[in-house]
Scaffold this motif. Structure first.
Motif, PDB file in Angstrom:
ATOM      1  N   HIS A 162       2.089  39.385  -7.089  1.00 47.41           N
ATOM      2  CA  HIS A 162       1.945  38.056  -6.509  1.00 47.41           C
ATOM      3  C   HIS A 162       3.263  37.292  -6.405  1.00 47.41           C
ATOM      4  CE1 HIS A 162      -2.190  38.378  -5.930  1.00 47.41           C
ATOM      5  NE2 HIS A 162      -2.674  37.825  -7.036  1.00 47.41           N
ATOM      6  N   TRP A 163       4.196  37.589  -7.279  1.00 50.02           N
ATOM      7  CA  TRP A 163       5.489  36.890  -7.202  1.00 50.02           C
ATOM      8  C   TRP A 163       6.146  37.110  -5.838  1.00 50.02           C
ATOM      9  CZ3 TRP A 163       7.867  33.153  -9.650  1.00 50.02           C
ATOM     10  CH2 TRP A 163       9.229  32.945  -9.421  1.00 50.02           C
ATOM     11  N   GLU A 164       5.983  38.298  -5.316  1.00 50.77           N
ATOM     12  CA  GLU A 164       6.600  38.621  -4.025  1.00 50.77           C
ATOM     13  C   GLU A 164       5.755  38.149  -2.838  1.00 50.77           C
ATOM     14  OE1 GLU A 164       9.542  39.878  -3.675  1.00 50.77           O
ATOM     15  OE2 GLU A 164       9.921  40.268  -5.803  1.00 50.77           O
ATOM     16  N   GLY A 192       8.599  31.351   0.096  1.00 50.38           N
ATOM     17  CA  GLY A 192       9.882  32.060   0.147  1.00 50.38           C
ATOM     18  C   GLY A 192      11.068  31.274  -0.374  1.00 50.38           C
ATOM     19  N   LEU A 200      14.285  30.163  -7.453  1.00 53.60           N
ATOM     20  CA  LEU A 200      13.989  30.520  -8.839  1.00 53.60           C
ATOM     21  C   LEU A 200      14.597  31.866  -9.220  1.00 53.60           C
ATOM     22  CD1 LEU A 200      10.261  29.378  -9.057  1.00 53.60           C
ATOM     23  CD2 LEU A 200      12.252  28.262 -10.073  1.00 53.60           C
ATOM     24  N   ASP A 201      14.667  32.784  -8.267  1.00 55.17           N
ATOM     25  CA  ASP A 201      15.258  34.093  -8.533  1.00 55.17           C
ATOM     26  C   ASP A 201      16.724  33.983  -8.942  1.00 55.17           C
ATOM     27  OD1 ASP A 201      13.048  35.668  -8.200  1.00 55.17           O
ATOM     28  OD2 ASP A 201      13.403  36.064  -6.077  1.00 55.17           O
ATOM     29  N   LYS A 224      10.824  30.789  -4.112  1.00 59.48           N
ATOM     30  CA  LYS A 224      11.060  32.047  -4.816  1.00 59.48           C
ATOM     31  C   LYS A 224      12.549  32.359  -4.878  1.00 59.48           C
ATOM     32  CE  LYS A 224      10.254  36.989  -4.386  1.00 59.48           C
ATOM     33  NZ  LYS A 224      11.701  37.242  -4.199  1.00 59.48           N
ATOM     34  N   SER A 225      13.251  32.211  -3.763  1.00 59.78           N
ATOM     35  CA  SER A 225      14.693  32.501  -3.743  1.00 59.78           C
ATOM     36  C   SER A 225      15.447  31.591  -4.701  1.00 59.78           C
ATOM     37  CB  SER A 225      15.244  32.327  -2.326  1.00 59.78           C
ATOM     38  OG  SER A 225      14.628  33.233  -1.441  1.00 59.78           O
ATOM     39  N   ILE A 235       4.312  33.387  -3.697  1.00 60.74           N
ATOM     40  CA  ILE A 235       5.220  32.268  -3.928  1.00 60.74           C
ATOM     41  C   ILE A 235       5.955  31.937  -2.627  1.00 60.74           C
ATOM     42  CG2 ILE A 235       7.132  31.405  -5.323  1.00 60.74           C
ATOM     43  CD1 ILE A 235       4.610  32.053  -6.897  1.00 60.74           C
TER      44      ILE A 235
END
Length: 330
Positions: A46-48, A53, A59-60, A56-57, A51
């Protein structure tokens, strides 16, 4: 509690509707995330996939500990005008929160004032220090006082607890406030166990319970009616005839024009919406005091209408039904 109709209540209803429309619009794209279980972040990646986009980027780029600390700092308002993706996401989420003091979502103090305006007195709290964990004890202490106060304000005959399980709340209502209470649950074995447990509590009540008045703990009276808390096995839906069940379990009320206060502490899944629907459709239910939980256990098929939660406005409709009956007579 059912009240009188006015232009002011119409305007409040309009504001509630607009607010719920805004929340539904915000939540619709996030439903897959809201409906998932934590383990599915691993099993279904689910993270990919769920979340957004940009978020997510952002937080990554942070370590786990930094991301967690950053989130809580933003949530607590420690960074002003933060324009990061996480900051923007938190601000948008906050703007869709149903906050206190917005005309239709009131504080505990405002609730006290409202109950008093209806003719009820705010009861002292009852603290039970045994047979419950600390969390449950606090919930019962806080909620039972308000339920007992509302019970008086709406001139109810009996308090009905939906999905009560072990009957924690009515213990305080019956032994502490002398309110006839009926716990309804679908699990007969649980209710049988609860009834035996409550007999033990009744014998020790004066030793394990304290009345809190003006910040001071006082001993409870040793005298209490031990026959006020009863149990019924039933699966509660919007069509459940609570009045009939109460009269069956309280034969002494058979000839009365019974008025009910419907309550529930942690009404899981559909039980919360069912309680609101009973309140709006059954005139004998004078008031409702419900603390729901377990959104993820809500059924997606509602009343055979295949109505998907949020997407077709089911939650909004439930809330509007309840609020409209609070503001306007049936």
């Amino acid at each position: 509690m059912k009240g009188s109709h006015s232009e002011e209540s119409k305007e409040t209803m309009s504001k509630v509707r607009r607010h719920l429309d805004s929340i539904v619009t915000f939540l619709n794209p996030l439903l897959p995330l809201a409906n998932c279980h934590m383990v599915e972040f691993f099993t279904q990646n689910h993270w990919e996939t769920l979340i957004p986009g940009n978020l997510k980027s952002s937080l990554d780029a942070l370590s786990l500990n930094d991301a967690v600390n950053y989130f809580w700092s933003l949530a607590k308002g420690q960074y002003i005008n933060d324009h990061s993706e996480l900051g923007k996401w938190i601000e948008e989420a906050k703007s869709n929160c149903v906050t206190v003091n917005n005309e239709y979502c009131i504080s505990a103090e405002q609730l006290h004032t409202h109950i008093q305006s209806l003719g009820g007195d705010i009861k002292p709290e009852i603290k039970v220090k045994e047979f419950m964990n600390n969390k449950k004890s606090y919930e019962v202490q806080t909620m039972s006082r308000l339920v007992a106060s509302l019970y008086e304000a709406c001139s109810a005959s009996c308090c009905v607890e939906a999905g009560g399980g072990r009957g924690h709340l009515p213990v305080a209502l019956t032994l502490g406030y002398g309110i006839p209470s009926l716990t309804i649950d679908c699990d007969e074995k649980t209710l049988t166990s609860a009834a035996e447990r409550i007999k033990i509590i009744q014998k020790q009540w004066h030793a394990i319970a304290k009345k809190i008045k003006d910040g001071q703990e006082e001993k409870m009276s040793k005298e209490s009616n031990r026959n006020l808390h009863r149990f019924a096995t039933a699966y509660v839906t919007r069509h459940t005839d609570l009045r009939a069940i109460v009269k069956e379990k309280f034969p002494e009320m058979e000839q009365e024009d019974v008025k009910l206060l419907l309550t529930g502490l942690h009404t899981c899944g559909n039980l919360g919406p069912a309680s609101l629907r009973i309140f709006t459709s059954q005139p004998s239910t004078a008031a409702v005091f419900n603390v729901p939980c377990c959104y993820h256990l809500l059924a997606k098929d509602i009343d055979s209408g295949l109505c998907y939660v949020f997407q077709k406005g089911c939650v909004k409709r439930w809330l509007l039904e309840a609020i409209s009956q609070f503001l306007c007579p049936i």
